[in-house]
Design an enzyme around this catalytic site. Structure first.
Site: not given
Length: 571
Positions: A132, A207, A231
């Site tokens: 990420k 996310s 997330s």
């Protein structure tokens, strides 16, 4: 010196990203925008060789064995996943930073080490792992969707990046996120919107949405996401993947960038997303083998515990008692989510386990507490971060904001929580944190009381629940993380497992209206139209107690095997 407009920074950053893509891997035959399901396209596009398709379709446990035995080289494996990642990016816009040349040089070094010494560098030797965007890698940007942070490469690796490399992993791409990270979708002004490969009119979640979309298309064998309110788990669920939210401090977070820095009452945690449950175990066991508590002071000093993995505290796994939470008392799930729970129940009963109903305890309280704590300083945090570039704070994930800087909503619109205009006083924040402490105590007592009804002499071994009240939703409408954030508040270990099912407009017809539990429940009911959700994967969540990651993985393996066996029987 004249100030550079934020849109000029975006244009330059996008130009740099485009230049980092190998030109031979740019496809002239991409499907039309009207093609919703692109999950099979990578294998049909003509870019991947037969061996590269084989490599990227192989589960992590097998890849690691072939790498360790020299059957596949790290250069071969890294090339295969890199090519598939670039294909995925062209389909769903999932990447931010691309550094394949650097990765291939690292892979060549690993191959040389194995050939010279006959030994692997570590338990993840030669395996590509995606990250990420917020996980720092020296010399590479971590914009996290903020224009302000563009072209400011990290000075050092995050602790987890160092640990993964010490395990022998190859880092090669970083993945897209929403600006601020505080969304269940993935869009920012720099890199734009990420879509769901099963249905590009739907969100991949957030996310960690870039990770979810990339791994669904098998452009990565394991990806690292973060989870503050769901997330990791929401993208895992929306993309048909496995995803682990471990307890606070089990996986090192030091050296990553983040929103809401300093908010440590409900900390964000890092965790893996992947296509197999074996990879979840391999990731956590490998990270813990490097004693991360010696490198990050917030990591719990707890090595991998094999007895816990063998379910020593859960009757050695011979007959478990699972409790299914059909709804959280706030929002009733859509029909396909319910079908996934029912399939899980039947699979576990057929496997000889006990299944009872779970009575949720004041889940709305957890949701409210989380919103208060996250919102205490969020408005100022977002304002301070975006001020240097002048970029607008994104106030909606609706499709109409695909043009940077355009927002159809008023500036006071917010994500799922609404930060008070002036924040909270220290005393008000303390009261919210006290409510969280009291809630954790009440939930512990509630769980322990189930010893009276399980029939095993133990309280419930694990809770099975929806990951959300819906499967992947149309862009702009994934706003309710109630089914995930409760476990963040409680700090329970939670693992997402795909059921192998997907939304079927014939099977998943709308149900008659029920007595609505809340206003959001009514909205959730009214938005459901099966055709709008077609192809979306159906997943469930297996939740254990605090720091029970090993046991949750083991119980997840039992649930996963039962579901797969049930699917075979049905077919």
């Amino acid at each position: 010196m004249a100030t550079i407009h934020w849109q000029e920074i975006v244009a330059q950053k996008r130009k740099e990203q485009a230049a980092s893509i190998p030109k031979d891997w740019i496809l002239p035959n991409l499907p039309s925008k009207d093609t919703l399901n692109v999950i099979d396209f990578p294998e049909k596009c003509g870019l991947l060789t037969a061996k590269e398709i084989e490599i990227t379709n192989t589960e992590v446990d097998v890849i690691l064995k072939k790498l360790a035995n020299g059957i596949w080289s790290s250069v071969e494996v890294t090339t295969a996943f890199s090519k598939r990642a670039i294909i995925a990016h062209q389909l769903v816009n999932c990447l931010t930073e691309i550094f394949i040349d650097r990765a291939l040089a690292r892979a060549a070094e690993l191959d040389k080490h194995l050939k010279t010494t006959g030994k692997v560098v570590g338990p993840l030797h030669g395996l590509p792992i995606s990250l990420k965007d917020q996980v720092n890698i020296k010399g590479i940007d971590s914009t996290m969707g903020y224009v302000t942070w563009a072209s400011k490469p990290a000075a050092e690796n995050a602790v987890l990046a160092n640990i993964l490399e010490a395990c022998g992993a190859v880092l090669y791409v970083k993945t897209n996120v929403p600006q601020t990270l505080m969304w269940g979708e993935t869009f920012n002004h720099i890199f734009g919107r990420t879509t769901n490969p099963y249905n590009r009119s739907l969100t991949p979640g957030g996310s960690s949405g870039g990770e979810g979309a990339l791994i669904a298309l098998k452009g990565s064998p394991i990806g690292v996401g973060s989870d503050l309110g769901g997330s990791v788990r929401i993208p895992a669920a929306f993309n048909g993947l496995y995803g682990l939210r471990g307890s606070y401090g089990r996986v090192p977070y030091a050296g990553c960038v983040n929103s809401l820095e300093g908010q440590d009452s409900i900390p964000s945690v890092l965790g893996p997303l992947t296509n197999s449950i074996g990879a979840i175990k391999a990731f956590l066991k490998s990270v813990l083998s490097q004693k991360p508590w010696l490198h990050d002071p917030l990591v719990v000093r707890k090595p991998w515990n094999e007895d816990e993995y063998k379910l020593a505290d859960h009757g050695n796994g011979t007959q478990l008692c699972f409790a299914i939470m059909w709804d959280d008392g706030h929002t009733v799930p859509h029909p396909p989510v319910r079908r996934g729970l029912e399939a899980t129940k039947q699979a576990l009963l057929a496997a000889g386990h006990r299944v009872i109903d779970w009575t949720p305890l004041a889940h709305a309280e957890a949701f409210q507490v989380a919103g208060t704590i996250f919102g205490a300083g969020a408005r100022e945090d977002f304002r301070v971060t975006t001020a240097p570039s002048g970029e607008p704070i994104i106030t909606t994930m609706d499709l109409s904001v695909d043009t940077p800087g355009v927002s159809p909503l008023p500036p006071d619109a917010e994500p799922f929580f609404s930060p008070p205009p002036d924040g909270l006083s220290a005393y008000e924040l303390w009261q919210a944190q006290r409510r969280k402490r009291d809630y954790r105590q009440a939930y512990l007592d509630h769980w322990n009381a189930t010893v009276e009804v399980t029939g095993t002499g133990r309280p419930v071994d694990a809770i099975i629940s929806p990951c959300a009240a819906f499967t992947a939703r149309p862009h702009g409408s994934s706003k309710n993380p109630g089914y995930t954030v409760v476990w963040n508040v409680l700090d329970y270990a939670s693992l997402v497992i795909p059921t192998g099912l997907s939304v079927d407009p014939v099977l998943d017809v709308p149900k008659p209206a029920h007595d609505f539990l809340t206003g959001p429940d009514k909205v959730n009911y009214e938005i459901y139209a099966p055709a709008d959700f077609k192809y979306a994967p159906i997943a469930i969540q297996v939740t254990g107690r605090t720091l029970e990651e090993e046991a949750v993985i083991a119980m997840g393996e039992i649930v996963d095997a039962a579901l797969k066996n049930n699917l075979k029987t049905c077919n």
